[in-house]
Design a protein around this motif. Structure first.
Motif, PDB file in Angstrom:
ATOM      1  N   THR A   1       0.860  -1.177   0.000  1.00 53.37           N
ATOM      2  CA  THR A   1       0.000   0.000   0.000  1.00 53.37           C
ATOM      3  C   THR A   1       0.902   1.235   0.000  1.00 53.37           C
ATOM      4  N   ILE A   2       0.294   2.401  -0.122  1.00 53.11           N
ATOM      5  CA  ILE A   2       1.102   3.624  -0.130  1.00 53.11           C
ATOM      6  C   ILE A   2       1.903   3.739   1.161  1.00 53.11           C
ATOM      7  N   ALA A   3       1.286   3.389   2.282  1.00 53.20           N
ATOM      8  CA  ALA A   3       1.980   3.502   3.568  1.00 53.20           C
ATOM      9  C   ALA A   3       3.172   2.557   3.643  1.00 53.20           C
ATOM     10  N   SER A   4       3.053   1.340   3.130  1.00 53.29           N
ATOM     11  CA  SER A   4       4.186   0.407   3.183  1.00 53.29           C
ATOM     12  C   SER A   4       5.301   0.833   2.233  1.00 53.29           C
ATOM     13  N   ILE A   5       4.949   1.427   1.093  1.00 60.24           N
ATOM     14  CA  ILE A   5       5.970   1.960   0.180  1.00 60.24           C
ATOM     15  C   ILE A   5       6.740   3.082   0.862  1.00 60.24           C
ATOM     16  N   ILE A   6       6.035   3.946   1.567  1.00 58.60           N
ATOM     17  CA  ILE A   6       6.687   5.033   2.307  1.00 58.60           C
ATOM     18  C   ILE A   6       7.656   4.465   3.331  1.00 58.60           C
ATOM     19  N   TYR A   7       7.245   3.428   4.061  1.00 56.72           N
ATOM     20  CA  TYR A   7       8.102   2.852   5.089  1.00 56.72           C
ATOM     21  C   TYR A   7       9.348   2.209   4.493  1.00 56.72           C
ATOM     22  N   LYS A   8       9.212   1.589   3.336  1.00 62.54           N
ATOM     23  CA  LYS A   8      10.380   0.991   2.687  1.00 62.54           C
ATOM     24  C   LYS A   8      11.396   2.057   2.307  1.00 62.54           C
ATOM     25  N   GLN A   9      10.935   3.220   1.867  1.00 63.82           N
ATOM     26  CA  GLN A   9      11.850   4.316   1.566  1.00 63.82           C
ATOM     27  C   GLN A   9      12.543   4.808   2.833  1.00 63.82           C
ATOM     28  N   TYR A  10      11.794   4.848   3.924  1.00 66.48           N
ATOM     29  CA  TYR A  10      12.396   5.260   5.198  1.00 66.48           C
ATOM     30  C   TYR A  10      13.431   4.252   5.662  1.00 66.48           C
ATOM     31  N   GLN A  11      13.125   2.962   5.512  1.00 72.24           N
ATOM     32  CA  GLN A  11      14.096   1.926   5.878  1.00 72.24           C
ATOM     33  C   GLN A  11      15.390   2.048   5.082  1.00 72.24           C
ATOM     34  N   ALA A  12      15.274   2.448   3.818  1.00 75.20           N
ATOM     35  CA  ALA A  12      16.454   2.575   2.955  1.00 75.20           C
ATOM     36  C   ALA A  12      17.247   3.844   3.236  1.00 75.20           C
ATOM     37  N   GLY A  13      16.762   4.689   4.127  1.00 76.87           N
ATOM     38  CA  GLY A  13      17.483   5.901   4.483  1.00 76.87           C
ATOM     39  C   GLY A  13      17.114   7.121   3.672  1.00 76.87           C
TER      40      GLY A  13
ATOM     41  N   PHE B   1      15.025   9.678   3.792  1.00 78.45           N
ATOM     42  CA  PHE B   1      14.083  10.322   4.707  1.00 78.45           C
ATOM     43  C   PHE B   1      13.264  11.405   4.008  1.00 78.45           C
ATOM     44  N   GLY B   2      13.913  12.201   3.159  1.00 80.38           N
ATOM     45  CA  GLY B   2      13.174  13.228   2.431  1.00 80.38           C
ATOM     46  C   GLY B   2      12.155  12.627   1.484  1.00 80.38           C
ATOM     47  N   LEU B   3      12.528  11.520   0.840  1.00 80.57           N
ATOM     48  CA  LEU B   3      11.623  10.841  -0.077  1.00 80.57           C
ATOM     49  C   LEU B   3      10.415  10.273   0.660  1.00 80.57           C
ATOM     50  N   SER B   4      10.662   9.673   1.815  1.00 77.51           N
ATOM     51  CA  SER B   4       9.548   9.117   2.586  1.00 77.51           C
ATOM     52  C   SER B   4       8.655  10.227   3.144  1.00 77.51           C
ATOM     53  N   THR B   5       9.251  11.368   3.496  1.00 76.89           N
ATOM     54  CA  THR B   5       8.440  12.501   3.962  1.00 76.89           C
ATOM     55  C   THR B   5       7.551  13.025   2.837  1.00 76.89           C
ATOM     56  N   ALA B   6       8.099  13.094   1.623  1.00 78.68           N
ATOM     57  CA  ALA B   6       7.289  13.506   0.473  1.00 78.68           C
ATOM     58  C   ALA B   6       6.145  12.520   0.247  1.00 78.68           C
ATOM     59  N   GLY B   7       6.408  11.234   0.441  1.00 84.09           N
ATOM     60  CA  GLY B   7       5.355  10.238   0.322  1.00 84.09           C
ATOM     61  C   GLY B   7       4.259  10.445   1.352  1.00 84.09           C
ATOM     62  N   ASN B   8       4.649  10.790   2.573  1.00 83.35           N
ATOM     63  CA  ASN B   8       3.645  11.063   3.605  1.00 83.35           C
ATOM     64  C   ASN B   8       2.797  12.276   3.251  1.00 83.35           C
ATOM     65  N   VAL B   9       3.415  13.302   2.693  1.00 83.34           N
ATOM     66  CA  VAL B   9       2.668  14.486   2.281  1.00 83.34           C
ATOM     67  C   VAL B   9       1.679  14.114   1.170  1.00 83.34           C
ATOM     68  N   LEU B  10       2.137  13.316   0.205  1.00 86.41           N
ATOM     69  CA  LEU B  10       1.254  12.883  -0.875  1.00 86.41           C
ATOM     70  C   LEU B  10       0.101  12.029  -0.339  1.00 86.41           C
ATOM     71  N   LEU B  11       0.403  11.160   0.639  1.00 88.57           N
ATOM     72  CA  LEU B  11      -0.664  10.350   1.238  1.00 88.57           C
ATOM     73  C   LEU B  11      -1.678  11.243   1.944  1.00 88.57           C
ATOM     74  N   PHE B  12      -1.193  12.259   2.628  1.00 91.46           N
ATOM     75  CA  PHE B  12      -2.080  13.223   3.284  1.00 91.46           C
ATOM     76  C   PHE B  12      -2.988  13.900   2.258  1.00 91.46           C
ATOM     77  N   ILE B  13      -2.418  14.292   1.123  1.00 94.15           N
ATOM     78  CA  ILE B  13      -3.193  14.947   0.072  1.00 94.15           C
ATOM     79  C   ILE B  13      -4.214  13.984  -0.523  1.00 94.15           C
ATOM     80  N   VAL B  14      -3.803  12.722  -0.749  1.00 96.95           N
ATOM     81  CA  VAL B  14      -4.715  11.727  -1.319  1.00 96.95           C
ATOM     82  C   VAL B  14      -5.887  11.474  -0.379  1.00 96.95           C
ATOM     83  N   VAL B  15      -5.591  11.278   0.914  1.00 94.78           N
ATOM     84  CA  VAL B  15      -6.662  11.028   1.885  1.00 94.78           C
ATOM     85  C   VAL B  15      -7.615  12.217   1.947  1.00 94.78           C
ATOM     86  N   THR B  16      -7.064  13.420   1.954  1.00 90.01           N
ATOM     87  CA  THR B  16      -7.903  14.619   1.991  1.00 90.01           C
ATOM     88  C   THR B  16      -8.760  14.733   0.740  1.00 90.01           C
ATOM     89  N   ALA B  17      -8.146  14.470  -0.432  1.00 90.62           N
ATOM     90  CA  ALA B  17      -8.866  14.594  -1.696  1.00 90.62           C
ATOM     91  C   ALA B  17     -10.000  13.584  -1.812  1.00 90.62           C
TER      92      ALA B  17
END
Length: 311
Positions: A265-277, A279-295
């Motif tokens: 899912t989007i959340a697990s993809i974000i976590y995999k990016q965080y695991q790989a180090g 951090f900025g990429l995973s933060t961008a994913g969280n922002v996009l998830l926030f936008i998707v949920v809101t939309a």
């Protein structure tokens, strides 16, 4: 006696009437209720608003715990170019629709059952709500063991009646659905409690009117319980749909997005990016998830709200 009016009396024994002191007291009295909001405002700012603003900023950087470099929209472009993002987005929507739909249906049926005249009604309510109290990680580990293809209790039970059970979590066709069903088992207790509260708030006069007209249990459900419990349905849909879109812990515990990327899912993809180090990429994913949920949720909330008013 003269025709002149007496002028205003002044002196030590005469009150000066409403003045600056009384006006100041009125202002303090008017401000008093708003002061009670101050602790909640502070908590909201510290816990939600400030981290949200910081997340939007750090999504535009490559950062570590000690420094950050501004990179603009690069993180968003890189995240959107992820090869399994389309699968993750589709899985997220599927998961949210399945879990929220089943929680509405099962929560309503259990709510109707547990507001009826049952001898063990209180005990059964506790049993239904108990999974909500259990740790999500513990539930994931337990069901991972129960759903093992060879040694799991589920397939052993199916074998007794002559059914060869599949590899629930190892098969791409059943992995995400299996996790969704476990999510429903764990979360349907909250939906049931909401429905119980909604059904108990319906005036008994409506049920008596149906009985006078010769209606049975189905008529009471169809014409009274179902339409008048719409506020509870509205709450369950919104809460469970948001939870489904953001779900991560149960999916990660049971499948880690596998097999392959089939239950990502989007959340697990974000976590995999965080695991790989990244951090900025995973933060961008969280922002996009926030936008998707809101939309998704804001129009849904508007549509359901209009239907609630109409009902």
């Amino acid at each position: 006696m003269t025709g002149q009016h007496a002028g205003p009396r002044t002196g030590p024994g005469v009150s000066a009437g409403p003045g600056p002191a009384r006006a100041s007291g009125a202002r303090r009295h008017a401000a008093y209720p708003y002061a009670l909001y101050l602790p909640a405002v502070v908590v909201y700012l510290v816990i939600f608003l400030v981290p949200t603003v910081m997340a939007f900023y750090f999504a535009l950087t490559r950062w570590t715990l000690f420094d950050s470099t501004f990179v603009g929209l690069d993180n968003f472009r890189d995240f959107l170019s992820e090869q399994n993002l389309r699968i993750g987005f589709a899985n997220t929507l599927f998961y949210a629709v399945v879990t929220s739909g089943l929680k509405v249906v099962l929560g309503l049926l259990l709510g109707v059952l547990l507001t009826g005249k049952l001898r063990l009604r209180g005990f059964l309510r506790s049993v239904v709500f108990f999974p909500v109290l259990v740790s999500t990680v513990a539930v994931g580990i337990t069901f991972s063991a129960l759903l093992r293809p060879d040694t799991g209790l589920v397939n052993k039970a199916l074998a007794v009646i002559g059914i060869d059970g599949p590899d629930w979590l190892g098969d791409a066709n059943t992995a995400l659905l299996s996790v969704a069903l476990v999510d429903v088992w764990k979360g349907v207790g909250i939906a049931t409690v909401i429905y119980i509260a909604g059904i108990l708030s319906i005036p008994r006069d409506y049920y008596q009117a149906v009985a006078v007209d010769g209606g049975g249990a189905w008529h009471r459900f169809r014409h009274v319980t179902l339409p008048l419990s719409w506020p509870a349905t509205y709450s369950v849909i919104i809460l469970s749909f948001i939870g489904g879109l953001r779900s991560f812990d149960l999916i990660w515990t049971m499948t880690r997005g596998g097999p392959g990327f089939t239950s990502d899912t989007i959340a697990s993809i974000i976590y995999k990016q965080y695991q790989a180090g990244f951090f900025g990429l995973s933060t961008a994913g969280n922002v996009l998830l926030f936008i998707v949920v809101t939309a998704i949720v804001v129009p849904l909330n508007y549509f359901l709200g209009k239907r609630q008013v109409a009902a």
